[in-house]
Structures are given as C-alpha cells and as structure tokens.
Design a protein around this motif. Structure first.
Motif: not given
Length: 354
Positions: A224-243
């Motif tokens: 679980r996490l809280f996130f606040k994405r910056s406005a105007g940023v394009s594309g899918e951005r990682s929050l959590v990833d173990n790929s």
C-alpha cells in the motif's frame, strides 16, 4: 445537506434578474443531549442503540451502560474528517463530497499507519492514545483502517520499515540494505511531515534487494502507498515493481496521467490486472493485496477490482523498486510517495516510507 443548510437554485428567464441563482438558508436543528436516557434515542430509526447526530453528520450516538448511574445513556462519538455517519449501514462511510480527502481514520498525523491494539481488535493506537474503531468494525493493518469483515482482506504482518523522518538520510530498519537513487527528502508538498520527492529526469527510485527471489516463498502479500503524481507528466510511471528486464514481476503498480493500474502474477504466469481512475496532482492511496487465493485492489479505500488468482507469486530475482524499475527507461515516477509499505505472512518483510 450535511452542512445543515437547505438549497434552491433558480433560472432567470428574462432580464433583468434580481437575486442569486442559488440561495440557502439554515435548517432548524435540535441537538441530542448526550446524557439522555438511551431508550429516548433508540427508536425504530436507531437499531442497536446507534443514532446519527441530527446537527452534525460526522457525529453519532452509541448506547452504553453507565456503571455509576446504572442506566443506559447515549455517548457521542465522531467519524474521521473524511467520513460521515450512515444510519442505513450503522457505521461511518466515506464522504463522497470530499473526493480529494487524504486523512484516513487510523493514521498518526496524515498518511502514517498506526499500530493495532493486540488485546482488542476493535482498537488502534494513535500516537500515545488508544482509540476505538466505529461500532461493528475492527482495525485491519493491511488497509490501515477500521473495517467491517470483508472477504479476502486478510490481516497481514509488518516486519520492517523505511522512514522519511531523519534530517538528511533515508534508511531501512533491521539492517536492511536500501539503495536510494536521487530520492529527495522533503516536507514540501507532503500530506504531513516529510515524504519522498521522485524526479523522473533524475531517475529517482528506492530499491530493496531483500525481496530478490523472495516473494514466491510467501502465501500472502500486500503493498500500500500514497502517491501524488506531478501534473503534465506523460506515460505510465512506476509506483512499485519487481520485474526483471524480460520477465514480468509478481507485483506491479503504476500511475498513468488519469489512472492507477497494475497486476499480481503467480508462478504459472497467470495475471490479475486492474485499472481505475486516479487524479494527478492530488494524493491517492493504492492498496494491492493477495491472500493466496484472491487478488484485491483498492483506491482511496474503495474496492475497485477483485479476482481469483491462486498459487504462489511469480518467482522473480529482481529487487523491489519504488518509483522506478530495474531496467530503466521511461518508467520513473515523477511526484511524491508517502507511507509505502509491504506486508505479508509472518515471514515477509514490510516496508514503510513515512
């Protein structure tokens, strides 16, 4: 309305128009007396001795036995600032008019998950004070809130933490090695106290090598996490990833311009995916939880997807990365993360980012 006002709107069919288009006036309200005998507030509309406060929709009254007076009385209690009392379900529910509300009912300050009270599942510890959950609910560490019994929301265990509370450094507890790549410790833009600012241009990320080749050993896992994405940023951005670079991770969460999305994957390669709207430039809480049978996904405490998966999670050798990914590219998150934590059964580490 909850603000104890009545409203009317008017349409002007020809000029000139006099007065406001929307008018309001205060409603008459007779408050309950908290010391009144319980039968007086326990009629047909207050089953089980619970009754909403007619003058404040965030308050309710609970029937309790007073050992001093030897009679039942109505005790006033309060919902948290993001919730209002719902007489139909006899508990506090999220106030939908506060869509960007980020105060959760069982938090120390805002965003931090407190401890459950070991001797009473209907209580939690807020700072130095023991607090009661709403009637009929118990504290659930996985969701970091008081809930009614909900299928597939298993109570999991926290084991370790990473704190954004020191003046200059970010470290993991219990000697876990934490790699910090350009994550800035800041108090600007946070919900409360400090949080982490992730800069996609600087390829910011936090990485825990402990999770390498580990998740398939555990039957239950939650992040679980809280996130606040910056406005105007394009594309899918990682929050959590173990790929790994060419192998899907067992748990992946991402932020797009207007959505949160991700998946759990088991050892057979089967995925359970989700996608749900999530506004940018505002705080959201994402919870992804897997109990060994069913994967459930929550945004701001609302269940947005739930599907059977089964089996252990996919065997992956990569570290657990927050705000980035193992192989780089355009995956890096831009914005703020707070209260990031991973939970599991008794053998699994939990990670907090306060």
């Amino acid at each position: 309305m909850c603000d104890l006002k009545s409203y009317r709107s008017r349409v002007c069919e020809s000029e000139p128009c006099v007065g406001d288009y929307v008018e309001s006036e205060d409603c008459a309200c007779v408050p309950l007396n908290a010391a009144v005998d319980c039968p007086m507030v326990s009629g047909a509309d207050s089953v089980y001795g619970l009754l909403g406060d007619p003058c404040n929709c965030q308050n309710y009254y609970q029937c309790e036995y007073n050992t001093t007076t030897e009679q039942f009385i109505a005790i006033q209690r309060s919902c948290n600032p993001c919730e209002i009392w719902d007489q139909e379900v006899l508990t506090c529910v999220r106030d939908e008019s506060k869509g960007d509300c980020t105060f959760f009912p069982t938090t120390q300050g805002i965003g931090e998950c407190p401890l459950g009270e070991a001797d009473n599942p209907a209580q939690f510890i807020l700072g130095n004070e023991t607090m009661d959950c709403a009637p009929g609910t118990t504290f659930n560490l996985t969701l970091c809130t008081c809930i009614r019994i909900v299928p597939y929301v298993t109570e999991m265990v926290e084991i370790a933490s990473v704190m954004f509370e020191d003046e200059t450094t970010i470290t993991a507890s219990k000697g876990l090695w934490l790699f910090n790549q350009n994550v800035e410790l800041t108090s600007d833009g946070c919900m409360s106290g400090k949080c982490g600012f992730f800069n996609s241009t600087a390829e910011s990320k936090l990485e825990l090598a402990y999770f390498s080749n580990a998740l398939d050993r555990f039957e239950q896992f939650s992040v679980r996490l809280f996130f606040k994405r910056s406005a105007g940023v394009s594309g899918e951005r990682s929050l959590v990833d173990n790929s790994e670079c060419t192998i899907d991770g067992s748990v992946v969460g991402k932020s797009a311009a207007s959505d949160a999305l991700g998946y759990f994957a088991n050892e057979n390669g089967t995925k359970v995916e989700f996608s749900t709207p999530a506004a940018e430039d505002t705080w959201n809480q994402l919870v992804m939880t897997y109990d060994g049978e069913v994967a459930s996904f929550y945004l701001n405490k609302d269940l947005v997807s739930q599907e059977a998966l089964g089996g252990r999670l996919n065997r992956v050798k990569a570290s657990m990365v927050f705000g980035g990914c193992t192989c780089g590219g355009d995956c890096y998150f831009d914005g703020y993360l707070d209260s990031v934590c991973s939970l599991g059964d008794s053998a699994l580490v939990v990670v907090y980012v306060h």
